[in-house]
Design a protein around this motif. Sequence first.
Motif, PDB file in Angstrom:
ATOM      1  N   ALA A   1     -24.197  16.737 -15.007  1.00  0.00           N
ATOM      2  CA  ALA A   1     -23.968  16.771 -13.448  1.00  0.00           C
ATOM      3  C   ALA A   1     -25.163  17.387 -12.955  1.00  0.00           C
ATOM      4  CB  ALA A   1     -22.797  17.645 -13.042  1.00  0.00           C
ATOM      5  N   PHE A   2     -25.901  18.188 -13.671  1.00  0.00           N
ATOM      6  CA  PHE A   2     -26.913  19.037 -13.413  1.00  0.00           C
ATOM      7  C   PHE A   2     -28.129  17.944 -13.205  1.00  0.00           C
ATOM      8  CE2 PHE A   2     -30.744  21.841 -14.012  1.00  0.00           C
ATOM      9  CZ  PHE A   2     -30.762  22.335 -12.650  1.00  0.00           C
ATOM     10  N   ALA A   3     -28.216  17.378 -14.077  1.00  0.00           N
ATOM     11  CA  ALA A   3     -29.374  16.472 -14.150  1.00  0.00           C
ATOM     12  C   ALA A   3     -29.256  15.316 -13.332  1.00  0.00           C
ATOM     13  CB  ALA A   3     -29.360  15.524 -15.742  1.00  0.00           C
ATOM     14  N   GLY A   4     -28.170  14.674 -12.859  1.00  0.00           N
ATOM     15  CA  GLY A   4     -27.958  13.814 -11.760  1.00  0.00           C
ATOM     16  C   GLY A   4     -28.396  14.322 -10.508  1.00  0.00           C
ATOM     17  N   THR A   5     -28.061  15.708 -10.370  1.00  0.00           N
ATOM     18  CA  THR A   5     -28.117  16.176  -8.967  1.00  0.00           C
ATOM     19  C   THR A   5     -29.634  16.434  -8.822  1.00  0.00           C
ATOM     20  OG1 THR A   5     -26.038  17.316  -9.095  1.00  0.00           O
ATOM     21  CG2 THR A   5     -27.745  18.117  -7.406  1.00  0.00           C
ATOM     22  N   VAL A   6     -30.403  16.745  -9.898  1.00  0.00           N
ATOM     23  CA  VAL A   6     -31.737  17.094  -9.988  1.00  0.00           C
ATOM     24  C   VAL A   6     -32.603  15.674  -9.691  1.00  0.00           C
ATOM     25  CG1 VAL A   6     -33.748  17.709 -11.285  1.00  0.00           C
ATOM     26  CG2 VAL A   6     -31.891  19.333 -11.412  1.00  0.00           C
ATOM     27  N   ALA A   7     -32.176  14.764 -10.393  1.00  0.00           N
ATOM     28  CA  ALA A   7     -32.651  13.594 -10.084  1.00  0.00           C
ATOM     29  C   ALA A   7     -32.520  12.963  -8.554  1.00  0.00           C
ATOM     30  CB  ALA A   7     -32.161  12.430 -11.049  1.00  0.00           C
ATOM     31  N   ILE A   8     -31.398  13.201  -8.006  1.00  0.00           N
ATOM     32  CA  ILE A   8     -31.128  12.693  -6.695  1.00  0.00           C
ATOM     33  C   ILE A   8     -32.113  13.626  -5.840  1.00  0.00           C
ATOM     34  CG2 ILE A   8     -29.475  12.579  -4.667  1.00  0.00           C
ATOM     35  CD1 ILE A   8     -27.328  11.841  -6.965  1.00  0.00           C
ATOM     36  N   ALA A   9     -32.087  14.782  -6.052  1.00  0.00           N
ATOM     37  CA  ALA A   9     -32.877  15.766  -5.160  1.00  0.00           C
ATOM     38  C   ALA A   9     -34.404  15.097  -5.489  1.00  0.00           C
ATOM     39  CB  ALA A   9     -32.772  17.232  -5.383  1.00  0.00           C
ATOM     40  N   ALA A  10     -34.835  15.013  -6.566  1.00  0.00           N
ATOM     41  CA  ALA A  10     -36.216  14.689  -6.857  1.00  0.00           C
ATOM     42  C   ALA A  10     -36.640  13.381  -6.082  1.00  0.00           C
ATOM     43  CB  ALA A  10     -36.543  14.558  -8.378  1.00  0.00           C
ATOM     44  N   VAL A  11     -35.764  12.098  -6.353  1.00  0.00           N
ATOM     45  CA  VAL A  11     -36.100  11.130  -5.732  1.00  0.00           C
ATOM     46  C   VAL A  11     -36.116  11.479  -3.931  1.00  0.00           C
ATOM     47  CG1 VAL A  11     -35.061   9.024  -4.841  1.00  0.00           C
ATOM     48  CG2 VAL A  11     -34.881   9.578  -7.366  1.00  0.00           C
ATOM     49  N   ASN A  12     -35.299  12.386  -3.467  1.00  0.00           N
ATOM     50  CA  ASN A  12     -35.468  12.639  -2.067  1.00  0.00           C
ATOM     51  C   ASN A  12     -36.890  13.246  -1.659  1.00  0.00           C
ATOM     52  OD1 ASN A  12     -34.593  12.883   0.765  1.00  0.00           O
ATOM     53  ND2 ASN A  12     -33.593  14.898   0.332  1.00  0.00           N
ATOM     54  N   VAL A  13     -37.225  13.999  -2.726  1.00  0.00           N
ATOM     55  CA  VAL A  13     -38.399  14.839  -2.465  1.00  0.00           C
ATOM     56  C   VAL A  13     -39.727  13.787  -2.286  1.00  0.00           C
ATOM     57  CG1 VAL A  13     -40.282  16.422  -3.453  1.00  0.00           C
ATOM     58  CG2 VAL A  13     -37.808  17.133  -3.267  1.00  0.00           C
ATOM     59  N   VAL A  14     -39.645  12.836  -3.247  1.00  0.00           N
ATOM     60  CA  VAL A  14     -40.700  11.739  -3.624  1.00  0.00           C
ATOM     61  C   VAL A  14     -40.608  10.678  -2.349  1.00  0.00           C
ATOM     62  CG1 VAL A  14     -41.457   9.869  -4.982  1.00  0.00           C
ATOM     63  CG2 VAL A  14     -40.779  12.024  -6.061  1.00  0.00           C
ATOM     64  N   VAL A  15     -39.422  10.235  -2.014  1.00  0.00           N
ATOM     65  CA  VAL A  15     -39.236   9.255  -0.908  1.00  0.00           C
ATOM     66  C   VAL A  15     -39.490  10.061   0.380  1.00  0.00           C
ATOM     67  CG1 VAL A  15     -37.575   7.790   0.251  1.00  0.00           C
ATOM     68  CG2 VAL A  15     -37.730   7.869  -1.984  1.00  0.00           C
ATOM     69  N   GLN A  16     -39.066  11.005   0.625  1.00  0.00           N
ATOM     70  CA  GLN A  16     -39.350  11.643   2.060  1.00  0.00           C
ATOM     71  C   GLN A  16     -39.412  13.177   1.666  1.00  0.00           C
ATOM     72  OE1 GLN A  16     -35.724  11.339   4.390  1.00  0.00           O
ATOM     73  NE2 GLN A  16     -36.652  11.676   6.416  1.00  0.00           N
TER      74      GLN A  16
END
Length: 110
Positions: A41-56
Amino acid sequence: MNGPHDRNSAIVLLAVRERGGFSFGFALRRGARALALFLAAFAGTVAIAAVNVVVQPSILAWSAFSCILGFGAGVIVREIAALRLLQKNWAFREAIIDWAKVERIASGQE
């Protein structure tokens, strides 16, 4: 009357006594399923947040990413601190526990 949870707890307590106290490896094996679920769950949340940082990239995105990482680090530190406290207090617990009663509960006699 003692239920199955009490019996399982008594069995674990006897196993800890045989090992001479709580160890990091024993705690890791006992909580492997919960740890794997948390890490997934933590890895998934970090991945989503990281994609959000890269995209926007924005202050809000970086703040959210940092909060998520801080939350994960806090959970890990809390678990390690709890284990260290168990290890530190084991000698006292071992001295005050009625081991005959624990053995009877573990065998299902009580």
